[in-house]
Scaffold this active site. Structure first.
Site, PDB file in Angstrom:
ATOM      1  CG  MET A  76     -18.933  48.267  30.345  1.00 37.68           C
ATOM      2  SD  MET A  76     -18.163  49.250  29.246  1.00 37.68           S
ATOM      3  CE  MET A  76     -18.093  48.710  28.074  1.00 37.68           C
ATOM      4  CG  PHE A 113     -12.960  52.340  26.977  1.00 40.30           C
ATOM      5  CD1 PHE A 113     -13.458  53.346  27.434  1.00 40.30           C
ATOM      6  CD2 PHE A 113     -12.036  52.016  27.464  1.00 40.30           C
ATOM      7  CE1 PHE A 113     -13.224  53.820  28.519  1.00 40.30           C
ATOM      8  CE2 PHE A 113     -11.926  51.857  28.514  1.00 40.30           C
ATOM      9  CZ  PHE A 113     -12.175  52.949  29.273  1.00 40.30           C
ATOM     10  CB  SER A 139     -24.150  47.575  21.359  1.00 37.68           C
ATOM     11  OG  SER A 139     -23.487  48.370  22.741  1.00 37.68           O
ATOM     12  CB  SER A 166     -19.506  53.949  17.206  1.00 37.14           C
ATOM     13  OG  SER A 166     -18.193  53.113  16.785  1.00 37.14           O
ATOM     14  CG  ASP A 207     -19.537  43.991  21.221  1.00 33.02           C
ATOM     15  OD1 ASP A 207     -19.415  44.851  20.330  1.00 33.02           O
ATOM     16  OD2 ASP A 207     -19.876  43.783  22.308  1.00 33.02           O
ATOM     17  N   GLY A 208     -17.181  44.248  18.410  1.00 34.55           N
ATOM     18  CA  GLY A 208     -16.075  45.051  18.160  1.00 34.55           C
ATOM     19  C   GLY A 208     -15.439  45.489  17.185  1.00 34.55           C
ATOM     20  N   GLY A 209     -15.927  46.998  16.503  1.00 38.48           N
ATOM     21  CA  GLY A 209     -15.653  46.787  15.853  1.00 38.48           C
ATOM     22  C   GLY A 209     -16.256  46.583  14.098  1.00 38.48           C
ATOM     23  CG  HIS A 249     -21.478  41.715  27.091  1.00 43.93           C
ATOM     24  ND1 HIS A 249     -20.145  42.289  25.969  1.00 43.93           N
ATOM     25  CD2 HIS A 249     -20.248  41.120  27.412  1.00 43.93           C
ATOM     26  CE1 HIS A 249     -19.215  41.848  26.979  1.00 43.93           C
ATOM     27  NE2 HIS A 249     -18.878  40.856  27.300  1.00 43.93           N
ATOM     28  CG  HIS A 278     -24.586  43.889  22.643  1.00 46.73           C
ATOM     29  ND1 HIS A 278     -24.664  42.145  22.819  1.00 46.73           N
ATOM     30  CD2 HIS A 278     -23.737  44.436  23.217  1.00 46.73           C
ATOM     31  CE1 HIS A 278     -24.001  42.263  23.745  1.00 46.73           C
ATOM     32  NE2 HIS A 278     -23.291  42.891  23.611  1.00 46.73           N
ATOM     33  N   GLY A 334     -15.799  51.767  20.074  1.00 45.75           N
ATOM     34  CA  GLY A 334     -15.586  52.501  18.784  1.00 45.75           C
ATOM     35  C   GLY A 334     -13.750  52.210  18.667  1.00 45.75           C
ATOM     36  CG  ASP A 372     -21.630  46.597  25.854  1.00 45.24           C
ATOM     37  OD1 ASP A 372     -21.577  45.651  25.140  1.00 45.24           O
ATOM     38  OD2 ASP A 372     -22.217  46.989  24.979  1.00 45.24           O
ATOM     39  CG  MET A 403     -15.130  40.587  24.117  1.00 50.68           C
ATOM     40  SD  MET A 403     -17.348  41.377  23.545  1.00 50.68           S
ATOM     41  CE  MET A 403     -16.325  43.125  23.581  1.00 50.68           C
ATOM     42  CG  MET A 412     -17.938  43.120  29.532  1.00 51.25           C
ATOM     43  SD  MET A 412     -17.586  44.919  27.993  1.00 51.25           S
ATOM     44  CE  MET A 412     -19.545  44.978  28.173  1.00 51.25           C
TER      45      MET A 412
END
Length: 237
Positions: free
Chosen positions: A39, A145, A10, A204, A181-183, A68, A35, A147, A37, A139, A70
């Protein structure tokens, strides 16, 4: 069943002052998708990038650009991102007044269509639109956000989605990608894959993983992700 796995770094965590270079380097290091993002500081509490930035990075990679959205409302931006070079466009069901129509709009613009589910959004939205969906994105953090830490309750939801998509593929012969997606990091990607995901967004964990002065940083972290996924394949064989 052995699956193909795709990595989608991302750009939300990239160095925006060197974005074209970042996209070029991560593509050369083995990223499968890029990816992207988007927003709007309305649907989510952050503001990022629009179609002009997508158009600007398009010449720097031949990889599919996975957008993506959002944003709310969503439909007006879809043709703009298609023109800017997006290959896949995903949106949240809460952001559309007519989900079937929005999915059709994405496909009519020549892109693959995805539906995105927040941690607390039920998968029931998929029930009547699977024939128009090319990708399902779960998600594993609340969007807005980069990280953030992976939400563990995503794993049973992934298993539920995987079972649904496997049944659909058995009936129709058509594969639908299951993205998360996420962490997502090297130390949890195996568990995420075992739960059913086959596309992994990492921000990240890729762009912030190593010293910025190390020209091989992307090769190294992507190789670590690949090694973990290969281990899952070996153990599942």
């Amino acid at each position: 069943m052995q699956r193909s796995y795709l990595l989608a770094p991302s750009i939300l965590s990239a160095d925006f002052a060197r974005l074209g270079d970042e996209v070029q380097k991560v593509s050369a290091a083995g990223a499968d998708w890029i990816h992207f993002d988007v927003m709007d500081n309305h649907y989510v509490p952050n503001l990022t990038v629009g179609p002009l930035v997508c158009q600007a990075i398009r010449p720097y990679t031949e990889r599919p650009i996975d957008v993506h959205l959002m944003v709310k409302p969503v439909d007006a931006l879809i043709p703009e991102f298609a023109k800017a070079g997006a290959d896949i466009i995903s949106f949240h069901p809460e952001a559309s007044e007519h989900i079937d129509r929005t999915l059709s709009l994405i496909r009519d613009c020549g892109c693959q269509a995805g539906l995105v589910f927040n941690p607390a959004t039920p998968l029931v939205w998929l029930e009547h639109v699977l024939d128009k969906v090319d990708l399902v994105l779960l998600m594993s953090v609340n969007p807005g956000f980069g990280g953030q830490k992976f939400i563990p309750s995503t794993l049973p939801k992934l298993r539920q989605a995987r079972a649904l998509l496997d049944r659909y593929e058995a009936e129709t012969g058509r594969h639908i990608w299951l993205e998360v997606d996420g962490g997502v990091k090297v130390d949890n990607i195996a568990a995420v894959a075992e739960a059913g995901a086959d596309v992994f967004v990492a921000g990240s964990a890729v762009f912030g993983a190593a010293n910025a002065h190390d020209p091989n940083r992307y090769d190294s972290v992507i190789a670590q992700f690949r090694a973990e996924l290969a281990r899952i394949d070996r153990e599942g064989a």
